[in-house]
Design a protein around this motif. Structure first.
Motif, PDB file in Angstrom:
ATOM      1  N   ALA A 228       0.829  -1.202   0.000  1.00  0.00           N
ATOM      2  CA  ALA A 228       0.000   0.000   0.000  1.00  0.00           C
ATOM      3  C   ALA A 228       0.869   1.261   0.000  1.00  0.00           C
ATOM      4  O   ALA A 228       0.575   2.244  -0.677  1.00  0.00           O
TER       5      ALA A 228
ATOM      6  N   THR B  43       2.668   1.775  -3.512  1.00  0.00           N
ATOM      7  CA  THR B  43       1.799   2.212  -4.609  1.00  0.00           C
ATOM      8  C   THR B  43       1.096   3.534  -4.279  1.00  0.00           C
ATOM      9  O   THR B  43       0.320   4.034  -5.095  1.00  0.00           O
TER      10      THR B  43
ATOM     11  N   LEU C 186       1.004   6.533  -6.648  1.00  0.00           N
ATOM     12  CA  LEU C 186       0.221   6.354  -7.868  1.00  0.00           C
ATOM     13  C   LEU C 186      -1.245   6.700  -7.661  1.00  0.00           C
ATOM     14  O   LEU C 186      -2.017   6.747  -8.622  1.00  0.00           O
TER      15      LEU C 186
ATOM     16  N   LEU D  88      -3.917   5.105  -6.311  1.00  0.00           N
ATOM     17  CA  LEU D  88      -4.862   4.105  -6.804  1.00  0.00           C
ATOM     18  C   LEU D  88      -5.836   3.646  -5.722  1.00  0.00           C
ATOM     19  O   LEU D  88      -6.623   2.735  -5.938  1.00  0.00           O
ATOM     20  N   GLY D  89      -5.752   4.265  -4.542  1.00  0.00           N
ATOM     21  CA  GLY D  89      -6.634   3.868  -3.457  1.00  0.00           C
ATOM     22  C   GLY D  89      -6.323   2.495  -2.915  1.00  0.00           C
ATOM     23  O   GLY D  89      -7.213   1.759  -2.492  1.00  0.00           O
ATOM     24  N   THR D  90      -5.048   2.160  -2.892  1.00  0.00           N
ATOM     25  CA  THR D  90      -4.664   0.820  -2.467  1.00  0.00           C
ATOM     26  C   THR D  90      -4.679   0.660  -0.956  1.00  0.00           C
ATOM     27  O   THR D  90      -4.805  -0.455  -0.460  1.00  0.00           O
TER      28      THR D  90
END
Lengths: 190, 190
Positions: free
Chosen positions: B161, B164, B167, B169-171
Motif C-alpha cells: 500500500a 503504490t 500512484l 490508486l486507493g490501495t
DNA sequence: GTCAAGGTTCACAGATCAGTATACCTATGA
DNA sequence: TCATAGGTATACTGATCTGTGAACCTTGAC
C-alpha cells in the motif's frame, strides 16, 4: 521515444550499461561519463543517440518495462488453467528476482524523480497501471467475483513483495501463497 | 548516532530542513548547501553538528523512524480490542499518508543508497524488521493462529500500500480491508 | 572577567556534473 | 567517386558537489 529496434549498436550498448548502473547504484548517483565508459562508447555518441540524460533514463525504463511485460505475458500464456493464470505475474516475479535483487526499478525511479514532467515518470507509473489492468482482465477471464477489488489486492501483494525484496525476508513466497488463496476463494465453483 | 534531544537548536533546524528536502526531492539530488540555506544556518554549522552528509542522512531517517514508531505505538495503544490492535499500523498509515505522499522514505532511501555499509542503510532495514516483529507480537497477543506467517502477510500488504501510494490508486483502503479480514480469519472464536 | 561552546562569514580546494565543440575516421551505398 | 551516417577522440565550459580553513561574534557559566 525511440524504438529499441531502431537503435544503433552503440545505442544498444549504452542502454544496456545504463540499465545495469542505474538499477544497481541509483539514477542520480550515476554520471553519463561512467555510462559511456562502461558501454565502450563516448559521451558524444551517447548524446547523439539520446539527446539528454533524462531521455536515456526514460529509455532505460522503457527497455526494462518491455522485458518485464514480455516475461509476464509468456508466463501467463504457459498456464493452461485460467485460475492459475491470474497469479502468473507472481511466478514471473520469482524468476525475475533471481537477477534483480534491488527491488522495483520503477518504484525506485519514482523515488528519485519526483517531477511528473520527467519523461521517465509516466513510464514508471504506466507499468503499475498495466499490471493492475492485467490482473483485472485475468480475474475477469477466470470468472472471479469482484475482479476490480481482487486485482487491487493482488497488485498490493505483488508490490509489497517487490518492495521488501531487498530485505530478504522471504515475502515473495508468502504473498504468492496468499494471492493464490484469494483467487481460489473468488472463483465460484471449484 | 547523536540523540535528537542532545541536538542544538541549529542542529534541529538542519534535520528538519533535511527531512523535507530529502523526502520530497531525493537524497542524492539535494545538496548540503541547500539544506544549510533552508534551515537558516550555514554549511559550517551543518558539518560541525553532523560531520558528513551521510551522517545527516542517517539522522534524517532516524528522526523519521522515531516519529513513525511513536505514531504507530500510540495508535496501537488506543485500540482496546486486541484484534483491532493488530491492524492498527494500517490506521496509523492512513493518518501518516496525509502529509507524506511520496511513498516510504526508508524504501526510497534504500533505492538510493545500495551500499550496506552506509550509516543510513541499517536504519532503513531495521524499520521494516521492527514492523514485522510488531505484527508478530500483536498477532500473538490477539491469539491468532500462525502469527509469523500472518505477520509477513500483513507486512507485505502494508508495504504494498505504501509503495503504490504515489500512484494514487486507493490501495490503502483495499489493503486495510484485506488485512482486517485476514486477522479475523486467524482468530479462533469470534 | 575569562573561557568555552555554539554559531556565523567567507573563501577555498578538488572533484564531478551535464552538455558542447571540433575534428577525424570508416563503412556503405548511390 | 563521393556523400552520408555512425562513431571516435579530446578538450572544454560553467555549474555544482562535498568538505575544509580561519577568523570572528555572542552568550552563559564559573
Amino acid at each position: 521515444m525511440q524504438e529499441a529496434q531502431a537503435r544503433t549498436p552503440a545505442g544498444r550498448r549504452i542502454v544496456a550499461a545504463a540499465e545495469e548502473l542505474f538499477y544497481s547504484r541509483g539514477i542520480t548517483a550515476v554520471g553519463v561519463d561512467l555510462i559511456a565508459e562502461r558501454s565502450g562508447t563516448t559521451k558524444r555518441t551517447l548524446y547523439n543517440q539520446f539527446g539528454s540524460k533524462d531521455q536515456l533514463v526514460a529509455a532505460y525504463l522503457a527497455e526494462r518495462d518491455q522485458r518485464w511485460r514480455s516475461l509476464v505475458r509468456s508466463t501467463v500464456e504457459t498456464r493452461d488453467d485460467p485460475v492459475e493464470a491470474v497469479t502468473a505475474p507472481f511466478v514471473a516475479l520469482r524468476d525475475w528476482s533471481e537477477a534483480n535483487t534491488r527491488g522495483c526499478a520503477f518504484i525506485n525511479a519514482l523515488a528519485e524523480l519526483p517531477d511528473p514532467s520527467h519523461p521517465a515518470h509516466r513510464i514508471a507509473a504506466d507499468e503499475k497501471l498495466w499490471l493492475l489492468n492485467l490482473f483485472t482482465e485475468l480475474a475477469t477471464a477466470a470468472g472471479c467475483s469482484g475482479p476490480a477489488a481482487l486485482a487491487t489486492q493482488l497488485l498490493v501483494l505483488h508490490e509489497g513483495a517487490l518492495a521488501t525484496q531487498p530485505l530478504a525476508l522471504g515475502t515473495l513466497a508468502e504473498s504468492t501463497g496468499l494471492a493464490r488463496a484469494l483467487v481460489r476463494a473468488a472463483v465460484p465453483s471449484r
